[in-house]
Design an enzyme around this catalytic site. Structure first.
Site, PDB file in Angstrom:
ATOM      1  N   GLU A 219     -48.805  23.241 -51.898  1.00  0.00           N
ATOM      2  CA  GLU A 219     -47.710  23.884 -50.803  1.00  0.00           C
ATOM      3  C   GLU A 219     -46.072  23.223 -51.183  1.00  0.00           C
ATOM      4  O   GLU A 219     -46.012  22.027 -51.007  1.00  0.00           O
ATOM      5  CB  GLU A 219     -48.006  23.343 -49.428  1.00  0.00           C
ATOM      6  CG  GLU A 219     -49.177  23.884 -48.828  1.00  0.00           C
ATOM      7  CD  GLU A 219     -49.293  23.947 -47.337  1.00  0.00           C
ATOM      8  OE1 GLU A 219     -48.424  23.288 -46.685  1.00  0.00           O
ATOM      9  OE2 GLU A 219     -50.170  24.457 -46.768  1.00  0.00           O
ATOM     10  N   CYS A 253     -39.649  22.877 -45.499  1.00  0.00           N
ATOM     11  CA  CYS A 253     -39.788  23.830 -46.865  1.00  0.00           C
ATOM     12  C   CYS A 253     -39.817  25.320 -46.485  1.00  0.00           C
ATOM     13  O   CYS A 253     -39.350  26.272 -47.412  1.00  0.00           O
ATOM     14  CB  CYS A 253     -41.038  23.669 -47.394  1.00  0.00           C
ATOM     15  SG  CYS A 253     -42.405  23.579 -46.213  1.00  0.00           S
TER      16      CYS A 253
END
Length: 472
Positions: A219, A253
Site C-alpha cells: 500500500e 496517502c
C-alpha cells in the site's frame, strides 16, 4: 550483518519468527470461533485503552483526540465488527460448478491461512494502518509479526503493550526498531508481507521478498488528483478537498495531492478553497505537526523551489521549525516540471492547476504514475464516464475525497506505482488467505479417461467437435 539492532538481537528476532512459523501450522486446523475470540479481545482492549492511545497519538503527532477517534479508532472497530459478523461466510468453502469437460467431478475452493505474516506499518496513521491489517490477518487465521514505525514511538509502545496483554506471543508479536530492524525482518521467509509506506521503500521490500518468493501486499501512495469541472458543486468541492487534503497536516496517502480546476471557474474556486481551509483549520492548536525535522525541511525546500519558480501563494501557511509546524498552504501557477508536481507532497501544500477542457486534465493525470486515488467533482454523467474510462487509479471517489478508505466493503489498494494487492473487509481476508482449489474425481469411468493414450483417430474427431462447441 549489523552488530546491534536497537536492543533487538538477530537471535531474538529469529526466535520470534520461528515461534510464529511453528504456531501457524497449528492454526490451520483451528476453529473459526477461536479467530473471533481474538478479534473480540482486540476490540475490548481498544475500548479500554482509548484514552492512552489518544495521548500517545498526541505525543507523537499532536493529533487532536477527536480526529484520532474519528479516523483511526472507528475505522479499526468497523473492520473488527465486519470480520466477526461475516467470518463464517468468508471462511466457508465455496463450491465451484464443473464444466462439461469435467463431468462427474466435484470442486470447491478452500480458504486456508497463508501462515506467518509480517505487517510493516507507517507513521502517518500509526494505529489504524497497523491494526487494520492485523484484523484481516487474524480473521484469516494467521500468526503475525507487527513492525510499527519508529517515528511514532509512543503509539508503537502502546501497540507492543496491546500485543503482550491480549495475545499469545506465538500468535502476535511486535518488534520495535528502525531501518536496520526492518531490513532484517524482510529477509526472513515469511509467508506474506503487508507493507504500507513509500514507493521507494516498497521496492526494497519487494526485492527482499523475492529472494524467498514471499508474496507481498504494497500500500503505497502517489500523486492523487482532484478534478473540478464547471459542472461541480463548487462550495462542496472546496470544503471536501480542503478537509481531506489538510487533515493530519496533509500526511495522508489518499489525500488529494493536487487540484485540476476548469480555468473558467478557477479564480472563484480558489477563493472558496482558501476560505474553506481557513475556516476548518482556524484553531492552530488542533493542527497536527509534521512527523520529523527531516520531513519538515523537505516541505520547506519544496515550497521555496515553487515560489522561486513563479508559483503564486494563495494561502500563506505559517511555519515553526521548533515544533515542525506547517500550516496549510495553497499555490497556483505551479509549473509541472517542479519537484512539487513530480513527487508525492505528503504534507500541507496544495498546488492548484487549471485546464481548458476535461481531456487536458485527463492527459495531465495520465502523464503521472498511476495514483492511489482519483477524485472527480462533477454533476455530469458524461464527464464521470469520460474520466472513469480514460484514467487508471487504485480507486475513484466522485464528489468527495478519501472516504473510500473508510468503506470496509470496498477493496482498497493501489495499482502499479501506487501499490499492489487489496485490503479491508472481505478483500483483506482474501489477501491473507490462500484460495486453495480442491477437485474430487469419481472412481471408475471419467470424462478425462477418453483422452488417455494410446490415442485413437475417433477421439481426435470428438475433440474437434468439442473445439467447435467452445468456439461458439
Amino acid at each position: 550483518m549489523v552488530s546491534t539492532l536497537e536492543n533487538q538481537s538477530l537471535a531474538m528476532i529469529r526466535e520470534v519468527f520461528s515461534s510464529l512459523k511453528a504456531k501457524s501450522l497449528e492454526l490451520r486446523s483451528e476453529e473459526v470461533n477461536r479467530r473471533k475470540d481474538r478479534l473480540r479481545a482486540l476490540r475490548r482492549w481498544i475500548f479500554q485503552n482509548a484514552n492512552q492511545l489518544q495521548e500517545a497519538a498526541y505525543a507523537d503527532l499532536a493529533k487532536p483526540p477527536i480526529e484520532f477517534d474519528a479516523i483511526e479508532i472507528l475505522y479499526v472497530l468497523s473492520e473488527i465488527k465486519t470480520a466477526i459478523r461475516k467470518l463464517d461466510q468468508w471462511a466457508r468453502a465455496r463450491p465451484v460448478d464443473a464444466p462439461i469437460s469435467m463431468i462427474g467431478t466435484r470442486s470447491f475452493i478452500q480458504y486456508e491461512p497463508r501462515g506467518a505474516c509480517l505487517i510493516m506499518s507507517p507513521w502517518n496513521y500509526p494505529f489504524s494502518l497497523c491494526i487494520g491489517p492485523l484484523v484481516s490477518a487474524l480473521a484469516a487465521g494467521n500468526t503475525v509479526l507487527l513492525k510499527p514505525s519508529e517515528l511514532t514511538p509512543r503509539i508503537s509502545s502502546e501497540i507492543k503493550r496491546m500485543s503482550t496483554e491480549i495475545f499469545d506471543p506465538s500468535i502476535v508479536a511486535v518488534v520495535e526498531g528502525g531501518v536496520d530492524i526492518a531490513e532484517e525482518l524482510v529477509r526472513l521467509p515469511f509467508d506474506h508481507i503487508f507493507f504500507t509506506g513509500s514507493a521507494g521503500v516498497g521496492k526494497i521490500v519487494m526485492k527482499a521478498a523475492a529472494e524467498n518468493l514471499t508474496s507481498v501486499t504494497l500500500e503505497l501512495g502517489g500523486k492523487s488528483p482532484a478534478i473540478v469541472t464547471k459542472k461541480a458543486e463548487q462550495d462542496d468541492a472546496a470544503q471536501r478537498i480542503a478537509i481531506s487534503k489538510f487533515v493530519n497536516a496533509g500526511q495522508t496517502c489518499v489525500a488529494p495531492d493536487y487540484v485540476l480546476v476548469d480555468k473558467e471557474i478557477a479564480e472563484k474556486f480558489v477563493e472558496k478553497l482558501v476560505r474553506s481551509t481557513q475556516h476548518a483549520f482556524a484553531n492552530k492548536d488542533q493542527f497536527p505537526r509534521i512527523v520529523s525535522t527531516r520531513h519538515f525541511e523537505r516541505l520547506v525546500e519544496l515550497m521555496g523551489e515553487a515560489v522561486n519558480s513563479g508559483a503564486r501563494v494563495e494561502l500563506n501557511g505559517t511555519t515553526d521549525s521548533t515544533h515542525n509546524f506547517f500550516y496549510p498552504t495553497i499555490l497556483t501557477n505551479v509549473p509541472l516540471s517542479l519537484r512539487l508536481m513530480q513527487e508525492e507532497i505528503f504534507g500541507p501544500i496544495l498546488p492548484v492547476l487549471t485546464f481548458s477542457d476535461l481531456s487536458e486534465a485527463i492527459n495531465i493525470v495520465n502523464n503521472q504514475p498511476k495514483p492511489l486515488g482519483l477524485y472527480l467533482f462533477s454533476r455530469s454523467k458524461r464527464e464521470r464516464e469520460l474520466v472513469l474510462k480514460n484514467t487508471s487509479s487504485g480507486g475513484v471517489c466522485i464528489n468527495d475525497c478519501a472516504i473510500q478508505f473508510l468503506h470496509h466493503d470496498l477493496p482498497f489498494g493501489g495499482v502499479n506505482s501506487s501499490g499492489m494487492g487489496k485490503a479491508h473487509g472481505h478483500s483483506g481476508f482474501l489477501t491473507f488467505s490462500n484460495e486453495k482449489p480442491v477437485l474430487r474425481q469419481r472412481n471408475g469411468f471419467t470424462s478425462v479417461k477418453i483422452l488417455y493414450p494410446p490415442y485413437r483417430v475417433n477421439i481426435q474427431k470428438l475433440l474437434r467437435v468439442f473445439m467447435k462447441l467452445f468456439y461458439r
